[in-house]
Design an enzyme around this catalytic site. Structure first.
Site, short mmCIF file in Angstrom:
data_model
loop_
_atom_site.label_atom_id
_atom_site.label_comp_id
_atom_site.label_asym_id
_atom_site.label_seq_id
_atom_site.Cartn_x
_atom_site.Cartn_y
_atom_site.Cartn_z
N LYS A 214 -41.80 50.61 -3.53
CA LYS A 214 -42.23 51.97 -3.28
C LYS A 214 -41.58 52.72 -4.67
O LYS A 214 -42.50 53.40 -5.33
CB LYS A 214 -41.62 52.43 -2.17
CG LYS A 214 -41.97 53.84 -2.01
CD LYS A 214 -41.33 54.44 -0.43
CE LYS A 214 -41.53 56.03 -0.30
NZ LYS A 214 -41.05 56.44 1.02
N GLY A 275 -40.40 52.90 3.89
CA GLY A 275 -40.59 51.43 3.56
C GLY A 275 -40.99 50.74 4.90
O GLY A 275 -41.85 50.15 5.00
N ARG A 276 -40.25 51.00 5.88
CA ARG A 276 -40.19 50.22 7.23
C ARG A 276 -41.28 50.74 8.02
O ARG A 276 -41.82 50.07 9.07
CB ARG A 276 -38.84 50.32 8.18
CG ARG A 276 -38.55 51.65 8.22
CD ARG A 276 -36.79 51.78 8.81
NE ARG A 276 -36.39 53.04 9.00
CZ ARG A 276 -35.79 53.96 7.97
NH1 ARG A 276 -35.85 53.32 6.76
NH2 ARG A 276 -35.47 55.15 8.26
N GLU A 361 -32.59 50.34 10.99
CA GLU A 361 -32.57 51.01 9.90
C GLU A 361 -32.91 52.52 10.23
O GLU A 361 -32.36 53.61 9.60
CB GLU A 361 -33.48 50.80 8.74
CG GLU A 361 -33.18 51.44 7.54
CD GLU A 361 -33.81 50.43 6.32
OE1 GLU A 361 -33.52 49.45 6.00
OE2 GLU A 361 -34.77 50.99 5.79
N HIS A 392 -33.34 27.72 25.65
CA HIS A 392 -32.47 26.64 25.37
C HIS A 392 -31.20 26.88 24.53
O HIS A 392 -30.61 25.82 24.27
CB HIS A 392 -33.50 25.61 24.77
CG HIS A 392 -34.41 25.19 25.77
ND1 HIS A 392 -34.27 24.00 26.53
CD2 HIS A 392 -35.59 25.78 26.01
CE1 HIS A 392 -35.36 24.05 27.32
NE2 HIS A 392 -36.27 24.97 26.79
N LYS A 512 -27.70 49.66 -2.77
CA LYS A 512 -28.26 49.53 -3.91
C LYS A 512 -27.70 50.08 -5.09
O LYS A 512 -27.62 49.38 -6.32
CB LYS A 512 -29.73 50.33 -3.89
CG LYS A 512 -30.90 49.97 -2.88
CD LYS A 512 -31.88 50.44 -3.18
CE LYS A 512 -32.88 50.08 -2.13
NZ LYS A 512 -34.24 50.69 -2.48
C1 G6Q Z 1 -36.92 51.03 4.30
C2 G6Q Z 1 -36.01 51.11 3.38
C3 G6Q Z 1 -35.92 49.90 2.50
C4 G6Q Z 1 -36.96 49.53 1.30
C5 G6Q Z 1 -36.54 48.60 0.37
C6 G6Q Z 1 -37.43 48.31 -0.88
O1 G6Q Z 1 -37.38 51.92 5.05
O2 G6Q Z 1 -36.04 52.09 2.56
O3 G6Q Z 1 -35.79 48.61 3.12
O4 G6Q Z 1 -38.04 49.19 1.85
O5 G6Q Z 1 -35.23 48.80 -0.15
O6 G6Q Z 1 -37.55 49.41 -1.42
P1 G6Q Z 1 -38.64 49.54 -2.63
O7 G6Q Z 1 -40.08 49.40 -1.96
O8 G6Q Z 1 -38.64 50.87 -3.20
O9 G6Q Z 1 -38.40 48.37 -3.44
#
Ligand code: G6Q
Length: 548
Positions: A214, A275-276, A361, A392, A512
């Protein structure tokens, strides 16, 4: 920061339904599912709900009709209806980042519209989907060729977190529908082993990298993307090859072009996609390459089915709302710390990992929307493994341990790979586990089986362990979409009750930033001076010696 959306809503403990639930909990905490079922012979047929092609049996929960009524009142008093409408209409409900939360727009059908800040976001979504589709068709048909004229046979998605877990999960889940002549790999970890093992048997002239990020600044992804470029250049020997072997999925065109990827080969999305919550955006490009645009559209239709169900169904029949409210019930009243999700389907083996990010998250938060520290528990720890494997190993603790662990069991009517009696055996375990967890085995039953007296206590199963059973006819792109949206909206429901921001992730952002500060300190033995705590300083010094 108080928002108009929530300013009129009292703190959680001050909502009347909360106090009523606390009192109700005291009344029913000792009640056993055995008795609840004995008192109501129709319970198993009454406490069920259906939507988006999914069937939910929630009868084996430690609830009565009064519990459901009170939980639904809590949802009303928490403003779930208003907050849902606010999300669907593009209000900036992600308050700490001042953003709209519009993953639901990613799956609105073509021809519908949603205007946010004067822009029709649905039209934008379909513009990108159309570009993705025509690209995917060209790659899959062999019309898109690599630098040497060979068709692309391998696709490597480079991304992490939200830009990885959804794509991997969806690829594995829908593998049955994928083009088996193509190979799909996913590289996320900055540990070079991930990249090296994923590419060691691939031919560069047949390999396409999708750099999914992103922000296009994430350390792991950019490091892997640079190594991928070196790898491709070493194999193809020409800068011009990059255009044929690299595409990007991002919101950051400037960084994409800085990296050397032509923005013609970039598929965009928007800051209002977390992102998620992005596997159904362009982040799903690898999924589309695997299963084709038609099936990707079916998956989006499944998401949309569940969106509509969530938005329009009364709370007491609403699958995501019921799941979300039950999570609050166990977490805040019974004190459950974790929740298990066990898919009885091998294709869903990455579903628990995907859900861990989605749930933890989103709802791992300690302050409310206005910044007040909460005085109740928020998001539980989610975990799981596909059945029957888990049975198991760790199921022992769920059956006979001292902790209460509510479990979701997910099963399907038919197998995609029917073989002898495998599927009936698989599904018999779903039903048997739910039954055993709920009803257990009494001392008397164990004794009547002829168990020697000293062994009796060991074989007793207390039961009264709650499960939800979720069934769908077949694992298809459409049911997968509905299943993911079910959990997305359950997470949202929980977040609304807790009045937290389910859409930011400041803890992830911290990680990060922190590591990048230490990198130069590892590389140089003299400078810079170490100014951490004594433990971190000593660890860095020891590592410097070890890496020599
Ligand atoms: C998701 C978070 C996190 C993100 C990653 C990758 O909701 O924000 O998991 O997706 O850190 O980020 P980029 O897509 O910006 O590389």
């Amino acid at each position: 920061m108080t928002t108009s959306m929530t300013s009129s809503i009292p703190m959680l403990r001050e909502r009347p339904a909360w106090a009523a639930l606390a009192k109700h909990y005291d009344e029913i905490r000792e009640r056993h599912l055995r008795d609840l079922f004995a008192e109501d012979r129709m319970r198993g047929e009454r406490l069920v709900a259906e939507g988006g092609g999914l069937f939910l049996d929630y009868s084996k929960n430690r609830i009565t009709d009064a519990t459901v009524t009170l939980l639904v009142q809590l949802a009303e008093q928490s403003g779930l209806r208003e907050r849902t409408e606010a999300m669907f209409s593009g209000e900036r409900i992600n308050v700490s980042e001042n953003r709209s939360v519009l993953h639901v727009a990613l799956r609105m059908p073509k021809g519908t519209s949603l205007i946010v800040d004067g822009v029709d976001v649905v039209a934008e979504v379909h513009e990108v989907l159309d570009r993705m589709s025509s690209f995917a068709e060209r790659v899959r048909s062999g019309a898109w060729t690599g630098h040497t004229g060979k068709p692309i046979r391998n696709v490597v998605n480079i991304g992490i977190g939200g830009s990885d877990l959804g794509p991997v999960m969806a690829y594995e889940a829908l593998r049955h529908y994928s083009d088996r002549a193509m190979t799909f790999r996913f590289v996320s970890n900055v540990d070079s082993t991930d990249f090296v093992e994923a590419t060691r048997d691939l031919a560069p002239e047949e390999t396409l990298f999708i750099v999914s990020s992103k922000t296009f600044t994430t350390l792991e992804t950019m490091t892997n993307a640079r190594s991928a470029r070196d790898w491709a250049l070493a194999g193809l020997g020409d800068e011009a090859a990059i255009a044929k072997h690299f595409v990007a999925v991002s919101t950051n065109a400037e960084k994409v072009s800085e990296f050397g990827i032509d923005t013609e080969n970039m598929f965009g999305f928007w800051e209002w996609v977390g992102g998620r919550y992005s596997m159904d955006s362009a982040i799903g490009l690898s999924t589309m390459l695997a299963i084709g645009p038609g099936r990707f559209q079916e998956m989006l239709a499944g998401f949309h089915d569940m969106d509509e169900h969530f938005r329009n169904t009364p709370f007491d029949r609403n699958l995501p709302v019921l799941l979300g409210l039950l999570a609050v019930w166990y977490g805040d009243f019974f004190g459950a710390q974790t929740a298990g999700v066990m898919p009885y389907n091998q294709y869903l083996k990455r579903f628990p990992a995907y859900l861990q990010q989605l749930t933890m998250e989103s709802n791992g938060k300690h302050v409310t929307l206005d910044g007040t520290t909460v005085d109740y528990d928020t998001g539980a720890i989610y975990w799981g493994e596909p059945g029957t494997n888990g049975q198991h190993s760790f199921y022992q603790l769920i059956h006979q341990g001292t902790r209460l662990i509510p479990v979701d069991l997910i099963g399907f009517g038919k197998s995609l790979n029917p073989l002898r009696d495998h599927h009936d055996l698989l599904m018999s375990n779903v039903f048997a586990q739910a039954e055993a967890l709920a009803f257990g085995r009494t001392e008397r039953e164990v004794r009547d089986e002829g168990t020697p007296e000293p062994i009796v206590p060991h074989r007793v199963m207390q039961g009264n362990r709650p499960t939800n059973v979720i069934l769908a006819e077949l694992l298809t792109p459409r049911t997968l979409g509905a299943l993911v949206a079910l959990y997305e909206h359950s997470v949202f429901t929980q977040g609304v009750i807790w009045t937290i921001d389910s859409f930011d992730q400041w803890g992830v952002e911290l990680g990060k930033a922190l590591a990048s500060r230490i990198v130069p300190e590892l590389e140089s033995e003299d400078a810079p001076q170490l100014h951490h705590d004594s433990s971190t300083n000593a660890l860095i010094r020891r590592y410097r010696v070890m890496r020599r």
